[in-house]
Structure formats: structure tokens, C-alpha cells
Design a protein around this motif. Structure first.
Motif, PDB file in Angstrom:
ATOM      1  N   LYS A  22       0.780  -1.023   0.056  1.00 31.51           N
ATOM      2  CA  LYS A  22      -0.101   0.033   0.000  1.00 31.51           C
ATOM      3  C   LYS A  22       0.861   1.198  -0.007  1.00 31.51           C
ATOM      4  CE  LYS A  22      -4.065  -1.886   2.465  1.00 31.51           C
ATOM      5  NZ  LYS A  22      -4.846  -1.894   3.765  1.00 31.51           N
ATOM      6  N   LEU A  23       1.958   1.154   0.735  1.00 30.88           N
ATOM      7  CA  LEU A  23       2.821   2.330   0.870  1.00 30.88           C
ATOM      8  C   LEU A  23       3.418   2.568  -0.302  1.00 30.88           C
ATOM      9  CD1 LEU A  23       4.419   1.979   4.463  1.00 30.88           C
ATOM     10  CD2 LEU A  23       2.747   3.625   3.728  1.00 30.88           C
ATOM     11  N   TYR A  24       3.852   1.519  -0.991  1.00 32.26           N
ATOM     12  CA  TYR A  24       4.590   1.576  -2.269  1.00 32.26           C
ATOM     13  C   TYR A  24       3.884   2.172  -3.228  1.00 32.26           C
ATOM     14  CZ  TYR A  24       6.437  -0.028  -6.822  1.00 32.26           C
ATOM     15  OH  TYR A  24       6.785  -0.340  -8.221  1.00 32.26           O
ATOM     16  N   ILE A  25       2.479   1.850  -3.403  1.00 28.32           N
ATOM     17  CA  ILE A  25       1.595   2.232  -4.415  1.00 28.32           C
ATOM     18  C   ILE A  25       1.185   3.716  -4.149  1.00 28.32           C
ATOM     19  CG2 ILE A  25      -0.806   1.868  -5.471  1.00 28.32           C
ATOM     20  CD1 ILE A  25      -0.544  -0.873  -5.014  1.00 28.32           C
ATOM     21  N   THR A  26       0.708   4.082  -3.049  1.00 28.46           N
ATOM     22  CA  THR A  26       0.542   5.343  -2.657  1.00 28.46           C
ATOM     23  C   THR A  26       1.712   6.424  -2.953  1.00 28.46           C
ATOM     24  OG1 THR A  26      -1.006   4.665  -1.016  1.00 28.46           O
ATOM     25  CG2 THR A  26      -0.566   6.939  -0.904  1.00 28.46           C
ATOM     26  N   SER A  47       4.346  10.319  -8.948  1.00 29.08           N
ATOM     27  CA  SER A  47       4.207  10.582 -10.354  1.00 29.08           C
ATOM     28  C   SER A  47       3.214  11.685 -10.792  1.00 29.08           C
ATOM     29  CB  SER A  47       3.830   9.142 -11.083  1.00 29.08           C
ATOM     30  OG  SER A  47       4.675   8.391 -10.524  1.00 29.08           O
ATOM     31  N   ALA A  48       1.897  11.622 -10.216  1.00 25.79           N
ATOM     32  CA  ALA A  48       1.107  12.542 -10.236  1.00 25.79           C
ATOM     33  C   ALA A  48       1.665  14.120  -9.844  1.00 25.79           C
ATOM     34  CB  ALA A  48      -0.404  12.310  -9.606  1.00 25.79           C
ATOM     35  N   ILE A  49       2.120  14.145  -8.857  1.00 30.87           N
ATOM     36  CA  ILE A  49       2.711  15.693  -8.553  1.00 30.87           C
ATOM     37  C   ILE A  49       3.824  15.986  -9.458  1.00 30.87           C
ATOM     38  CG2 ILE A  49       3.806  16.922  -6.662  1.00 30.87           C
ATOM     39  CD1 ILE A  49       2.328  15.077  -4.480  1.00 30.87           C
ATOM     40  N   ALA A  50       4.602  15.163  -9.689  1.00 31.58           N
ATOM     41  CA  ALA A  50       5.641  15.434 -10.668  1.00 31.58           C
ATOM     42  C   ALA A  50       5.185  15.885 -11.982  1.00 31.58           C
ATOM     43  CB  ALA A  50       6.852  14.341 -10.706  1.00 31.58           C
ATOM     44  N   LEU A  51       4.272  15.288 -12.369  1.00 31.84           N
ATOM     45  CA  LEU A  51       3.862  15.516 -13.841  1.00 31.84           C
ATOM     46  C   LEU A  51       3.004  16.704 -13.865  1.00 31.84           C
ATOM     47  CD1 LEU A  51       3.816  14.600 -16.577  1.00 31.84           C
ATOM     48  CD2 LEU A  51       1.718  13.149 -16.040  1.00 31.84           C
ATOM     49  N   GLY A  52       2.123  16.713 -12.797  1.00 32.04           N
ATOM     50  CA  GLY A  52       1.486  18.118 -12.674  1.00 32.04           C
ATOM     51  C   GLY A  52       2.139  19.356 -12.617  1.00 32.04           C
ATOM     52  N   ALA A  53       3.187  19.348 -11.665  1.00 27.66           N
ATOM     53  CA  ALA A  53       3.946  20.617 -11.473  1.00 27.66           C
ATOM     54  C   ALA A  53       4.729  20.896 -12.415  1.00 27.66           C
ATOM     55  CB  ALA A  53       4.960  19.980 -10.030  1.00 27.66           C
ATOM     56  N   THR A  54       5.493  19.741 -13.109  1.00 26.92           N
ATOM     57  CA  THR A  54       6.477  20.062 -14.535  1.00 26.92           C
ATOM     58  C   THR A  54       5.536  20.669 -15.269  1.00 26.92           C
ATOM     59  OG1 THR A  54       7.843  18.271 -13.692  1.00 26.92           O
ATOM     60  CG2 THR A  54       8.033  18.948 -16.086  1.00 26.92           C
ATOM     61  N   SER A  55       4.401  20.281 -15.655  1.00 28.02           N
ATOM     62  CA  SER A  55       3.511  20.581 -16.730  1.00 28.02           C
ATOM     63  C   SER A  55       3.258  22.156 -16.448  1.00 28.02           C
ATOM     64  CB  SER A  55       2.281  19.797 -16.985  1.00 28.02           C
ATOM     65  OG  SER A  55       2.528  18.606 -17.180  1.00 28.02           O
ATOM     66  N   LEU A  56       2.964  22.425 -15.112  1.00 25.46           N
ATOM     67  CA  LEU A  56       2.503  23.783 -14.865  1.00 25.46           C
ATOM     68  C   LEU A  56       3.854  24.783 -14.853  1.00 25.46           C
ATOM     69  CD1 LEU A  56       0.207  23.023 -12.053  1.00 25.46           C
ATOM     70  CD2 LEU A  56      -0.334  24.036 -14.411  1.00 25.46           C
ATOM     71  N   ASN A  70       1.630   0.497 -13.364  1.00 20.90           N
ATOM     72  CA  ASN A  70       2.338   0.417 -14.478  1.00 20.90           C
ATOM     73  C   ASN A  70       2.578   1.479 -15.282  1.00 20.90           C
ATOM     74  OD1 ASN A  70       1.982  -2.365 -13.869  1.00 20.90           O
ATOM     75  ND2 ASN A  70       0.131  -2.684 -15.276  1.00 20.90           N
ATOM     76  N   HIS A  71       1.689   2.606 -15.036  1.00 18.51           N
ATOM     77  CA  HIS A  71       2.016   3.904 -15.768  1.00 18.51           C
ATOM     78  C   HIS A  71       2.937   4.633 -14.822  1.00 18.51           C
ATOM     79  CE1 HIS A  71      -1.472   3.655 -18.768  1.00 18.51           C
ATOM     80  NE2 HIS A  71      -1.783   2.479 -18.066  1.00 18.51           N
ATOM     81  N   SER A  72       2.935   4.677 -13.663  1.00 15.54           N
ATOM     82  CA  SER A  72       3.566   5.342 -13.028  1.00 15.54           C
ATOM     83  C   SER A  72       5.266   5.151 -12.865  1.00 15.54           C
ATOM     84  CB  SER A  72       3.182   5.414 -11.346  1.00 15.54           C
ATOM     85  OG  SER A  72       2.139   6.005 -11.258  1.00 15.54           O
ATOM     86  N   VAL A  73       5.445   3.785 -13.113  1.00 13.12           N
ATOM     87  CA  VAL A  73       6.869   3.650 -13.092  1.00 13.12           C
ATOM     88  C   VAL A  73       7.543   3.754 -14.403  1.00 13.12           C
ATOM     89  CG1 VAL A  73       6.588   1.364 -11.555  1.00 13.12           C
ATOM     90  CG2 VAL A  73       6.338   1.166 -14.145  1.00 13.12           C
ATOM     91  N   LEU A  74       6.800   4.558 -15.356  1.00 18.44           N
ATOM     92  CA  LEU A  74       7.505   4.749 -16.508  1.00 18.44           C
ATOM     93  C   LEU A  74       7.251   6.485 -16.656  1.00 18.44           C
ATOM     94  CD1 LEU A  74       6.647   2.159 -19.466  1.00 18.44           C
ATOM     95  CD2 LEU A  74       8.980   3.417 -18.902  1.00 18.44           C
ATOM     96  N   ALA A  75       6.239   6.816 -16.211  1.00 18.17           N
ATOM     97  CA  ALA A  75       5.981   8.159 -16.386  1.00 18.17           C
ATOM     98  C   ALA A  75       6.865   9.205 -15.346  1.00 18.17           C
ATOM     99  CB  ALA A  75       4.647   8.925 -15.692  1.00 18.17           C
ATOM    100  N   LEU A  76       7.282   8.556 -14.130  1.00 18.49           N
ATOM    101  CA  LEU A  76       8.055   9.262 -13.313  1.00 18.49           C
ATOM    102  C   LEU A  76       9.639   9.253 -13.762  1.00 18.49           C
ATOM    103  CD1 LEU A  76       8.386  11.032 -10.726  1.00 18.49           C
ATOM    104  CD2 LEU A  76       8.623   8.933  -9.421  1.00 18.49           C
ATOM    105  N   PRO A  77      10.036   8.342 -14.069  1.00 15.22           N
ATOM    106  CA  PRO A  77      11.418   8.024 -15.037  1.00 15.22           C
ATOM    107  C   PRO A  77      11.645   9.121 -16.106  1.00 15.22           C
ATOM    108  CG  PRO A  77      10.868   5.630 -14.085  1.00 15.22           C
ATOM    109  CD  PRO A  77       9.544   6.680 -13.993  1.00 15.22           C
ATOM    110  N   ALA A  78      10.526   9.072 -17.008  1.00 10.39           N
ATOM    111  CA  ALA A  78      10.462   9.853 -18.259  1.00 10.39           C
ATOM    112  C   ALA A  78      10.730  11.223 -17.864  1.00 10.39           C
ATOM    113  CB  ALA A  78       9.274   9.603 -19.113  1.00 10.39           C
ATOM    114  N   LEU A  79       9.980  11.849 -16.741  1.00  8.24           N
ATOM    115  CA  LEU A  79      10.105  12.877 -16.284  1.00  8.24           C
ATOM    116  C   LEU A  79      11.647  13.361 -16.009  1.00  8.24           C
ATOM    117  CD1 LEU A  79       6.852  13.663 -14.386  1.00  8.24           C
ATOM    118  CD2 LEU A  79       7.687  14.878 -16.236  1.00  8.24           C
ATOM    119  N   ALA A  80      12.189  12.418 -15.073  1.00  3.01           N
ATOM    120  CA  ALA A  80      13.666  12.642 -14.474  1.00  3.01           C
ATOM    121  C   ALA A  80      14.403  12.610 -15.521  1.00  3.01           C
ATOM    122  CB  ALA A  80      13.529  11.473 -13.336  1.00  3.01           C
ATOM    123  N   GLY A  81      14.445  11.738 -16.386  1.00  5.93           N
ATOM    124  CA  GLY A  81      15.194  11.602 -17.530  1.00  5.93           C
ATOM    125  C   GLY A  81      15.265  12.708 -18.398  1.00  5.93           C
ATOM    126  N   GLY A  82      13.889  13.321 -18.846  1.00  5.26           N
ATOM    127  CA  GLY A  82      13.909  14.586 -19.502  1.00  5.26           C
ATOM    128  C   GLY A  82      14.539  15.710 -18.783  1.00  5.26           C
TER     129      GLY A  82
END
Length: 470
Positions: free
Chosen positions: A6-10, A16-25, A125-137
Motif C-alpha cells: 500500500k505504501l509503495y503504490i500510494t 508521479s502525479a505531483i511531478a507530472l502536474g508540477a512540471t506541466s505547470l 504500471n503507468h507511474s513506473v514509466l511516467a516518473l522516470p521519463a520526467l526525471a530523464g527529460g
């Protein structure tokens, strides 16, 4: 759901959501790009820059969807696809925001749409790629990778791709390790060592895809579908080859078991128990594989044992016991020519050594016995005690068998292995009188039985239990 999961998923989904939202803004103001996305990714369908940028992102989402359609499940549970190539290409062309959204949307799989994956599994499944993609970019941009197609741009893109891949493997392996209660190192090594060079080769391919997209356009970029599909086939072939090897080994072990109706499935069950103990003891990936294959083949030497001895219900004579006790050596001799099975040889040869030195064939003692052989010995003994045999038609209960393991810990069995065994699912909920007791010290096996074993004359009376599996 376990608390750790539960802790891992949360944590992963929230990050991922915070990083993607913050970067997009934030990125539109920092970069000056339309929507915070580099204009190189634009697909010219309109006079509006924002629309063109979104069209380009949609194109790379579509390519990623196609690449994600045929994932390959690796032996330790990780899922691998070639979608990382178009994600990195989108990162090179559009920067972190584009890469993040392409990874978040484009990695949707058919099994998710069909409802075969639980909702939280889909998010992971989506987070384990979205977060690394943001970091790599972000790493690529900080190194000046968006500046053009020169050497600096290429190097920055490759370093950004390295961040994407490394972080993706780490996050995915943590999840698999938690779900399957395995050591993180085992998952990482087991699911990446075979396809690691191939995946790293996808990064230069992604850079080339990005350059072709800018110079030659969409049609030429679509030609990269063939090498991506070939890469997917290569990943699948690696898995199939290992599966075929394992199935062949399992068939060999099963052929020995079928000689005796009382031992049908014995090798497979011993393998399962041994692997469970190995996971509790945090053995390495290579050792876990040796337990798996060694467990299936540990009795292969019984091919050379006469049926009159192998199936005998009465006590064995001295000569019969000598013949029976030769099966570990015969098994090692049979497997020796197979160089791929070299790590399994000590497991096969020494799985009947006793912790106090009175076993066979080499009378090894304590830590002289290979650790994996000590693990297999406990698994073999427990399975034999809890199954019917010609010399003991009534199996022991799990509680009785566990009591015997405790009784002979430090004599026949490594106490540390027994301690690990009681933490496995095979004795979950079974009363264990020795759970809180200190492990017994290794002592010589005394008395009439010890003398008989030491001289090779140990007997096996019908109708009585025996700790020593045969």
C-alpha cells in the motif's frame, strides 16, 4: 493488501502525479515553449503552435501504444516492452513534459482495457514509466540536450535515457519484490541481466527515430516499427529459451519420479519448497536458479538404481543401501557434461550430507556442505516425511514433520535453514515448539543408528518414519 505494498503504490502514484502536474505547470514559463513542450515534437496540422505540439505528442502516444501492446513477462515477474524507445524519442523531441505524458498515456495495455489488471496495478504500471521519463527529460534539459542534433545533444539524450531506464527498473523491481516477497537484488538481476544489452541498444535507436522524425517526417518514422518488433521478438525468445530449458529439466526430474508411483511430483515439490527457503534466506538470483534446477534434478541419479532397491518396502541390505546412497554421485556424473548446469552439481552431489558429518557421499560437516545443498536437504526431508512412501504408508502431518526437523537441527540439518523454512508458506500456522528455542549445537550422532549409518548399513524398516529421504 500488505501494508508495504500500500505504501509503495500510494507513494509511487502520488509522486508521479505531483511531478507530472508540477512540471506541466512550471515548464511553460521556464522554457518559453508552447505548453512547456519543445517545438521539435510538433506535427504541423494547424497554424496554432499549441495544436501542432499536441498533435506531435498524440503521434508519439500512438506509437507508444503500439509498442506497449505486446509486453513480455520476465521470469521474476517484471513486464518488459519496447515502449521505452518511443518514450525516449518523445523526451528527446519534446523534453520532460512530453515524455511524461507520452509515458503516462501511451503505456496503456490491452489487458488493462479488458480489466485483467486491477486499478492500482494500472496506476503503478503507468507511474513506473511516467516518473522516470520526467526525471530523464529534466536531466537531458539540464545538460543542454534540447539545443540541437550535435554531439552534446546526443550525449545528453543518452544520459537522460540512462536515467529513464535505471529508475524504471528500480521502481518496477521494488514492486515485484514486495508482491512476491523476494529480495530486490534477485528481481533486478533475474529480470534484467538477459535483456539489459538489448534495452540499452534502444536508446540510440530512439535518438535516431527522433532525428528521422524531424528531418524526414512521420512516414519515415513509422519504418522503425520493424526493428522495434524484432527487439520484442528477441526479448520473447530469451524468455522462451529459459522456459524450454526449465521444462526439459522438469521432464527429466519427472521421469525419475514416475518410476515410483509414491514419488510422483516429488522433485517439483522439493524444488518449490527449496526456492521458498532460498527466498527467505535472501540468496542471490544465480543461487535461486540453482535451487530451482537443482531441486528438479536432485534425484536424477536414481535412473541408475534398480527397481528392486528403489521400490523395496522392507529394510535394505548393506549392499542395497550402498547402491541407494550412490544416487547423488551418479546424478552429478549425469549432469556434469551440461556446462550450463555447473552451479547445480554441488546441490545434486551433496543434498544428503548431514550437518554433523555423518551423511553421504563425502561426509562433509557444517559449513563445508554447500549452502544450497543444505537448503535442499531440508526441503527434500520435509516433502518425503509428508508424503506416502513404500516404507511408511502413513505420511507425517506438517506439525510432526516440522517437529522432526527441529529435533534433528544441528545433527542432520543446518539450524539456520530450518529457521528459514518455518517462515515459509509450507508451515504457515503450523505449531512450532522450537520457534523461540535457541538453535541446538551441532553434536555427533550417537547410538546404534549412528553406527549403522556411518558403516553404510542403515536400515529402513517398513511402516516407520524416516528423516532421510530416498
Amino acid at each position: 493488501m500488505p501494508r508495504r505494498l500500500k505504501l509503495y503504490i500510494t507513494g509511487l502514484v502520488a509522486a508521479s502525479a505531483i511531478a507530472l502536474g508540477a512540471t506541466s505547470l512550471v515548464f511553460p514559463d521556464l522554457s518559453g515553449w508552447p505548453l512547456g513542450i519543445a517545438p521539435q515534437i510538433a506535427l504541423h496540422v494547424s497554424s496554432t503552435p499549441e495544436v501542432n505540439v499536441l498533435a506531435g505528442v498524440a503521434f508519439w502516444c500512438a506509437i507508444t501504444l503500439l509498442a506497449s501492446a505486446l509486453p513480455v513477462v520476465m521470469p521474476r515477474g517484471s513486464v518488459v516492452s519496447v515502449s521505452i524507445a518511443p518514450i525516449i524519442a518523445a523526451m528527446i523531441l519534446g523534453g520532460p513534459v512530453a515524455a511524461g505524458w507520452v509515458a503516462a498515456i501511451g503505456t496503456t495495455e490491452l489487458r488493462e482495457i479488458r480489466g485483467e489488471v486491477k486499478w492500482y496495478g494500472t496506476l503503478v504500471n503507468h507511474s513506473v514509466l511516467a516518473l522516470p521519463a520526467l526525471a530523464g527529460g529534466l536531466v537531458m534539459v539540464l545538460l543542454g540536450g534540447e539545443s540541437g542534433n550535435g554531439v552534446l545533444s546526443f550525449v545528453a539524450a543518452m544520459l537522460g535515457a540512462l536515467v529513464v531506464y535505471t529508475l524504471n527498473v528500480a521502481l518496477a523491481s521494488i514492486g515485484v519484490a514486495i508482491i512476491h516477497n523476494e529480495d530486490f537484488r534477485v528481481v533486478v538481476v533475474g529480470d534484467t541481466k538477459a535483456h539489459l544489452p538489448n534495452l540499452f541498444a534502444l536508446a540510440p535507436l530512439a535518438w535516431l527515430m527522433a532525428q528521422v522524425y524531424v528531418i524526414l517526417g512521420v512516414a519515415a518514422t513509422l519504418l522503425f516499427g520493424l526493428p522495434l518488433y524484432m527487439q520484442r521478438l528477441a526479448n520473447r525468445r530469451l524468455v522462451e529459451m529459459r522456459e524450454m530449458f526449465t521444462q526439459t529439466i522438469e521432464a527429466l526430474g519427472g521421469a525419475v519420479d514416475k518410476r515410483d508411483p509414491f514419488t510422483g511430483g516429488h522433485s517439483r515439490r522439493v524444488k518449490d519448497i527449496a526456492v521458498a527457503i532460498g527466498r527467505e534466506m535472501r540468496v542471490s538470483e544465480a543461487e535461486l536458479e540453482a535451487l530451482e534446477w537443482g531441486g528438479l534434478l536432485h534425484d536424477i541419479g536414481k535412473i541408475g538404481i534398480a527397481d528392486a532397491v528403489l521400490k523395496k518396502a522392507d529394510r535394505l541390505t548393506r549392499d542395497e543401501r550402498i547402491e541407494m546412497n550412490a544416487h547423488p554421485v551418479k546424478g552429478a556424473e549425469i549432469i556434469a557434461p551440461v556446462t550450463r548446469l555447473a552451479p547445480e552439481l554441488p546441490v545434486i552431489r551433496h543434498h544428503h550430507e548431514w550437518y554433523n558429518g555423518s551423511g553421504y557421499p563425502d561426509r562433509l560437516m557444517g559449513d563445508e556442505i554447500p549452502r544450497l545443498a543444505r537448503i535442499l536437504h531440508v526441503a527434500d526431508a520435509f516433502e518425503a516425511m509428508t508424503a506416502a512412501r513404500p516404507y511408511r504408508m502413513t505420511p507425517l502431518s506438517a506439525e510432526q514433520a516440522l517437529g522432526e526437523l527441529r529435533k534433528f537441527a544441528g545433527i542432520q540439518f543446518d539450524p539456520r535453514v530450518v529457521d528459514a523454512f518455518v517462515r515459509t508458506e509450507y508451515v504457515e500456522g503450523v505449531p512450532d515448539a522450537g520457534r523461540d528455542a535457541p538453535p541446538p549445537k551441532p553434536v555427533p550422532l550417537l547410538g546404534e543408528v549412528a553406527a549403522a549409518r556411518a558403516s553404510g548399513e542403515a536400515t529402513r524398516p517398513a511402516g516407520t518414519s524416516s528423516l532421510e529421504p530416498v
